[in-house]
Every structure is written in structure tokens, then in C-alpha cells.
Design an enzyme around this catalytic site. Structure first.
Site, short mmCIF file in Angstrom:
data_model
loop_
_atom_site.label_atom_id
_atom_site.label_comp_id
_atom_site.label_asym_id
_atom_site.label_seq_id
_atom_site.Cartn_x
_atom_site.Cartn_y
_atom_site.Cartn_z
N HIS A 69 0.83 -1.22 0.00
CA HIS A 69 0.00 0.00 0.00
C HIS A 69 0.85 1.25 0.00
CE1 HIS A 69 0.27 1.02 4.43
NE2 HIS A 69 0.40 -0.29 4.57
N ASP A 186 6.18 2.02 6.28
CA ASP A 186 4.90 1.30 6.26
C ASP A 186 3.94 2.14 5.40
OD1 ASP A 186 2.55 -0.06 6.81
OD2 ASP A 186 2.34 0.77 8.83
N GLU A 220 -5.35 1.12 2.81
CA GLU A 220 -4.98 0.08 3.77
C GLU A 220 -4.98 0.60 5.19
OE1 GLU A 220 -2.60 -2.59 6.28
OE2 GLU A 220 -2.29 -0.45 5.88
N GLU A 221 -4.50 1.82 5.39
CA GLU A 221 -4.36 2.35 6.75
C GLU A 221 -5.70 2.55 7.45
OE1 GLU A 221 -1.85 2.39 8.48
OE2 GLU A 221 -0.08 2.64 7.23
N ASP A 240 4.08 -6.14 3.41
CA ASP A 240 3.88 -5.02 4.33
C ASP A 240 4.96 -5.12 5.40
OD1 ASP A 240 2.74 -2.83 5.62
OD2 ASP A 240 0.70 -3.57 5.38
N HIS A 320 4.80 3.34 12.82
CA HIS A 320 3.88 4.47 13.00
C HIS A 320 4.53 5.64 13.75
CE1 HIS A 320 -0.26 2.54 11.92
NE2 HIS A 320 0.71 2.18 11.09
#
Length: 343
Positions: A69, A186, A220-221, A240, A320
Site C-alpha cells: 500500500h 509502512d 490500507e491504513e 507489508d 507508525h
């Protein structure tokens, strides 16, 4: 297998320079579609903006899907305050404490762009007693715009309004020791991985064993990135980020093979094959369980697609937040997915 590190590094710098918070991925998708078509691949876009690259296989009776993604975490303008600052809401789940003091770009609906800084509402040690202790949340943080504004009306005059995208600067760096550090590894580093694979195939006339769809997703998130897939896909691998931390064996130098995440176990046969390929070919790898994680496989299965699914990816530290991986983890991921698709 020797991979083209120069291409990996160049593509990383170019892709990470394109803002693509979830819900605002058009620029990144346009860039990637152009890249894929320049290599000679057929592409198409889904209605919600996912990019699908079609690769003919030796056998095209059934198909394999491979996803990554390009949507990232971000922020959105929740409201304009009377003092000219912007209240915010989160896009996905960024660690808010890591955003204090970070630079950002506000993108209006007319594509005007303004720079700014993300700060707590108690930003000065010389003024606020709680400057170092106030919780960093969406309610206690705001955007200071780099324009001469002191009230709501002046901000509105700039064309900024509620619902505008706020993209966070990535601070991408590649070190001489091979570390790649940036926000949003990510999952943009996995997109780089798959496009490096596509270039390798195109340059060397390689075909995968089965028809392969490379799917670059855009939501995706927020949980529904790969909810629709072409109906001839029978198995799918999500590429991922691999998790690093307590009770996990993955490092930044490994390809992580996920046996289970918060949505449940991945397909036993597919996961076993990936493990055996890594073992038999001396690929640096780890097998782990991710406690707080979901992927495009989960989205595809929850949408009712009748597929098998597996998950791999380069080990990424501090997900994150301010993330970091290593070129060896990227190359290990490349080697494993290449073997899975071509052998």
C-alpha cells in the site's frame, strides 16, 4: 541474487517525496502507473484508486495477487480556530507524541499548498507549566501555519477549510551503512520492493509461473485497501512491514514471515512454503506473530474473497513513528517474493 541498490535508493527518494496520506494518493498512484507502463506492463485503476499491474505468467489459468500500500498516515483539518491555528483529526493511527514539532504541508481542495508545524497547545517551556507533560493527542495538538494569520477569517481567506489534507514531512534519509529511515516505510518501502521486482523481471525477460497482479492499494491504513481483487486470483501475498519489538524475532535485516496477526492465522500451506523457501535459499528471515496488526489480506478475506493469503515484509523498527529498516531486509524480501512467484 544481487539486486539493484541504486534503483532501490532512487525510487525510495522519489516515491517518499510524494505526499500520499490515506484518501489523497492520486499523485503517488500516477507516478507508479507511469513507472509500470514505462517498463512495458499493462495497468488499470480501480474505482477507488488502487493501481493494478498485470504480469503475464508461464501459466495464466489462475492468478496470484501481491499487494503493497502506498497510502500513509496523516492528518486532516478538523476545524479552524479563532487564533488562526488548525485543529486536527488523524488519518490512520500515527503516534501523536512523535509528531510534536514536525513540519507538514496543508493541501487545499484547490491544490494550494501551505507549510506549517505540528505543535502541542502548550508549545513553549517559558510560558506553559505543562509544556513537557501535556498529553500529545489530536485534542491537544494543532497546526501553526507559515502565513501571516491571526484569526479564523484570515485562514479562510487562504482557501483553507475543514477537511483539507495535512501531509507530514517524511524526513527520508539513506545512510552509508545501508539504513533507510523515514516516516511511512509502512508501506512505501514495500511498494519500492515490488517495483524493483517488476524492473528486474522486465530487464531480464522473466515471467512468473502464474499470472500475477501487483496491487498497490490506497486505503490500507483505514482497513479496506484490498477489499476488491480480480476474480481469477486464488492466492495472495501482502508485502507489508515486519514488526520489531517485545517477544518478536524479526530484525531490520530480515524478511518477516507473519504466521498470525490480530485478524487470525494466515494460510498454513502458503506460510509454510514461504518459510521453506527462505530456509532452503539462506534468506535472512524471521517467523513472527503480530499482536496489533491487520493487512490487505484481512481486508480481502473480510470482503468475501475466496482466497488463500500470506503476509511478508522487511523488518521495520518503530512503526507508525520514526521508522527504520535496512537494505538487507529489503533485499531479503525481494529474494523471497521473487522465488515464491517464479519457482
Amino acid at each position: 541474487m544481487k539486486w539493484d541498490r541504486k534503483y532501490i535508493y532512487t525510487l525510495t527518494k522519489e516515491l517518499f517525496a510524494i505526499n500520499s496520506p490515506t484518501g489523497f494518493t492520486g499523485d503517488a498512484i500516477d507516478y507508479l502507473q507511469t513507472k509500470a507502463e514505462e517498463m512495458g506492463y499493462k495497468t488499470f485503476l480501480t474505482e477507488k484508486g488502487n493501481l493494478i499491474v498485470e504480469v503475464e505468467g508461464v501459466n495464466n489459468d489462475t492468478a496470484v495477487g501481491v499487494s503493497a500500500h502506498t497510502d500513509t498516515l496523516g492528518l486532516m483539518v478538523r476545524s479552524i480556530k479563532s487564533n488562526g491555528k488548525l485543529a486536527i483529526t488523524q488519518l490512520g493511527g500515527p503516534q501523536m507524541n512523535t509528531l510534536d514539532g514536525e513540519y507538514c504541508t496543508i493541501i487545499t481542495r484547490e491544490n494550494r499548498r501551505y507549510t506549517g508545524t505540528i505543535l502541542s497547545t502548550s508549545p513553549s517551556s517559558h510560558v506553559y507549566k505543562d509544556a513537557s507533560t501535556i498529553a500529545r493527542t489530536a485534542d491537544t495538538m494543532e497546526i501553526r501555519i507559515d502565513e501571516k494569520v491571526t484569526n479564523k477569517e484570515e485562514v479562510i481567506a487562504l482557501g483553507i477549510r475543514n477537511g483539507d489534507i495535512i501531509a507530514i514531512d517524511t524526513k527520508t534519509q539513506i545512510t552509508s551503512s545501508g539504513f533507510i529511515k523515514s516516516r511511512f516505510l509502512d508501506d512505501k518501502i514495500s511498494v519500492v520492493t515490488l517495483f524493483t521486482l517488476l524492473k528486474h523481471w522486465a530487464d531480464n525477460g522473466i515471467k512468473p509461473q502464474k499470472k500475477t497482479y501487483i496491487i498497490i492499494t490506497t486505503y490500507e491504513e483505514v482497513g479496506h485497501g484490498c477489499s476488491w481483487i480480480p476474480n481469477d486470483i486464488k492466492e495472495m501475498v501482502a508485502v507489508d512491514m515486519g514488526c520489531i519489538g517485545t517477544d518478536l524475532s524479526c530484525t531490520e535485516y530480515d524478511v518477516s514471515i507473519c504466521a498470525k496477526d490480530s485478524t487470525g492465522p494466515y494460510d498454513y500451506q502458503m506460510t509454510s512454503r514461504l518459510i521453506h523457501l527462505a530456509e532452503q535459499n539462506d534468506i535472512q528471515h524471521a517467523i513472527d506473530i503480530y499482536p496489533f496488526y491487520g493487512s490487505d489480506i484481512g481486508a480481502a478475506l473480510q470482503a468475501g474473497n475466496d482466497i488463500k493469503g500470506a503476509l511478508i515484509g522487511p523488518g521495520v523498527h518503530a512503526s507508525h513513528g520514526m521508522e527504520r529498516t535496512h537494505i538487507e531486509g529489503v533485499e531479503a524480501t525481494l529474494s523471497l517474493i521473487n522465488l515464491y512467484l517464479t519457482k
